[in-house]
Design an enzyme around this catalytic site. Structure first.
Site, short mmCIF file in Angstrom:
data_model
loop_
_atom_site.label_atom_id
_atom_site.label_comp_id
_atom_site.label_asym_id
_atom_site.label_seq_id
_atom_site.Cartn_x
_atom_site.Cartn_y
_atom_site.Cartn_z
N HIS A 83 21.56 -1.38 27.38
CA HIS A 83 21.67 0.04 27.69
C HIS A 83 22.92 0.33 28.55
CE1 HIS A 83 17.64 -0.11 26.05
NE2 HIS A 83 17.32 -1.01 26.97
N GLU A 120 16.18 0.50 34.11
CA GLU A 120 16.41 -0.80 33.48
C GLU A 120 17.91 -1.07 33.34
OE1 GLU A 120 15.32 -1.02 29.38
OE2 GLU A 120 16.15 -3.02 29.20
N HIS A 175 17.40 -7.56 29.34
CA HIS A 175 16.60 -6.33 29.33
C HIS A 175 15.39 -6.49 30.25
CE1 HIS A 175 18.24 -4.12 25.74
NE2 HIS A 175 18.81 -5.32 25.57
N GLU A 252 13.24 -9.94 27.92
CA GLU A 252 12.59 -8.87 28.68
C GLU A 252 12.14 -9.54 29.98
OE1 GLU A 252 12.80 -5.93 27.70
OE2 GLU A 252 12.42 -5.66 25.56
ZN ZN Z 1 16.00 -2.59 27.12
#
Ligand code: ZN
Length: 289
Positions: A83, A120, A175, A252
Site C-alpha cells: 500500500h 497498515e 503487509h 501478513e
Molecule cells: Zn495489505
C-alpha cells in the site's frame, strides 16, 4: 454484468479496503503496492548513483572494511512495503483494474488499520525501512517499490515488475491483515504456479519456511489462529505472487483489528523485531543459493 465487471467484483470482494476509506474486512490480502509515479528507474537501490534525496530506503551495498565478506555481499533483495499512505487520496487511480496474471484486480487498496487508526501502510513502511538498513549492513543491494509513505501506488503489478527487473535473488512483500477482531497472528502467503512464477515456486516455499521460523524465533507474534494452515496459505489471486519471477512470499505480520496484535504492530520495538526476523530469514535462505 460483463465479464470485466464480474472480474472487478471478484477482485473487490477479495480485497479489504477496496475503494479506500471502506471499513477493513477479513483478510487484507492486498499485495504489493507503491508509488503512482514509479517507473522502473525508481526501483533504485540497484544503482549506486544518485540515491533519491527523499529516501532513507535506497542505499547501495556498503563496502566491507573487514577481511571476511559480508553475508549478503553480491546479493540483491527486493522489499515491497504494501500500500501507500497517499492511496486514500486517489481512489480513481487505486481502483483501476490491472491484470494480475490470472484475472483482473484493482491497482491497489488502502490497506487496513488498527481501531485507533494506525495504518497498515505506515507499519509496512516502517518495517521496510528497518529491513533495508539491516540488509545493507549485511552487504546486500536492496530494491524497494516505494520510498516514502505519502505517495500513491504504484499498482501491484508494477511492484512485481520492479523487483523482477532488478533480478532480485529473493523478495518479500510486507503487509498486516484486516481479519476478525478475535483473530491473532501472522500468516505466510505463498505463490501458486501459473506460468510466470513456475520457476520460483519451490524456492518461495523454502523461503516461506525460513520466514515462518524466523518470526517465531525473533518476535512474540504467534501463528495465525484464523487464517491459513499452520501459518501458511497459498494464494493464486495476488499480482505480487502471480507475476513474480524471483523467490517471494507475502507476509501478513499480524492482525491489525485485534487489540493485542494492534499494540504490537504499532510498536517500534516489534517493527524492528519483524525486520530482524526477515533479515535473518533472507540471510539463511541465500546462504545456500
Ligand atoms: Zn495489505
Amino acid at each position: 454484468m460483463t465479464r470485466r465487471q464480474a472480474a472487478a467484483t471478484l477482485a473487490l470482494a477479495a480485497l479489504p479496503c477496496a475503494g479506500c476509506g471502506a471499513v477493513p474486512t477479513l483478510n487484507d490480502a492486498g499485495p504489493a503496492r507503491g508509488e503512482k509515479s514509479a517507473t522502473p528507474t525508481t526501483t533504485a537501490g540497484v544503482s549506486a548513483a544518485s540515491p533519491p534525496a527523499s529516501s532513507a530506503l535506497i542505499t547501495p551495498a556498503a563496502p566491507s572494511r573487514s577481511a571476511a565478506p559480508l553475508p549478503l555481499a553480491g546479493k540483491v533483495v527486493g522489499i515491497d512495503p504494501g500500500h501507500n499512505g497517499g492511496n486514500f487520496d486517489d481512489p480513481g487511480f487505486i481502483n483501476r483494474l490491472i491484470w494480475n496474471g490470472r484475472e483482473q484486480e484493482t491497482c491497489d487498496t488502502c490497506g487496513t488499520q488498527t481501531a485507533s487508526g494506525y495504518t497498515e501502510a505506515q507499519f509496512n513502511f516502517n518495517v521496510a525501512r528497518h529491513l533495508h538498513d539491516d540488509l545493507v549492513s549485511r552487504g546486500a543491494t536492496v530494491v524497494v517499490t516505494r520510498r516514502s509513505n505519502d505517495g500513491v501506488g504504484p499498482c501491484v503489478n508494477a511492484r512485481a515488475q520492479i523487483i523482477n527487473a532488478a533480478h532480485a535473488d529473493v523478495a518479500i512483500d510486507i503487509h498486516a491483515d484486516g481479519g476478525p477482531t478475535w483473530g491473532r497472528g501472522f500468516t505466510v502467503l505463498e505463490p501458486v504456479a501459473d506460468g510466470p512464477n513456475d520457476e520460483v515456486i519451490s524456492a518461495s516455499v523454502q523461503f516461506g519456511a525460513n520466514v515462518r521460523a524466523a518470526l517465531l524465533e525473533h518476535t512474540v507474534m504467534p501463528l495465525s489462529d484464523y487464517y491459513g494452515s499452520d501459518g501458511v496459505v497459498f494464494r493464486n489471486d495476488l499480482a505480487g505472487l502471480n507475476l513474480t519471477t524471483v523467490p517471494k512470499v507475502l507476509i501478513e505480520c499480524g492482525n491489525m483489528p485485534n487489540p493485542t496484535d494492534a499494540a504490537l504492530l504499532s510498536s517500534p520495538g516489534f517493527q524492528s523485531d519483524v525486520a530482524r526476523a526477515f533479515a535473518e530469514a533472507i540471510t539463511i535462505f541465500l546462504a545456500t543459493r
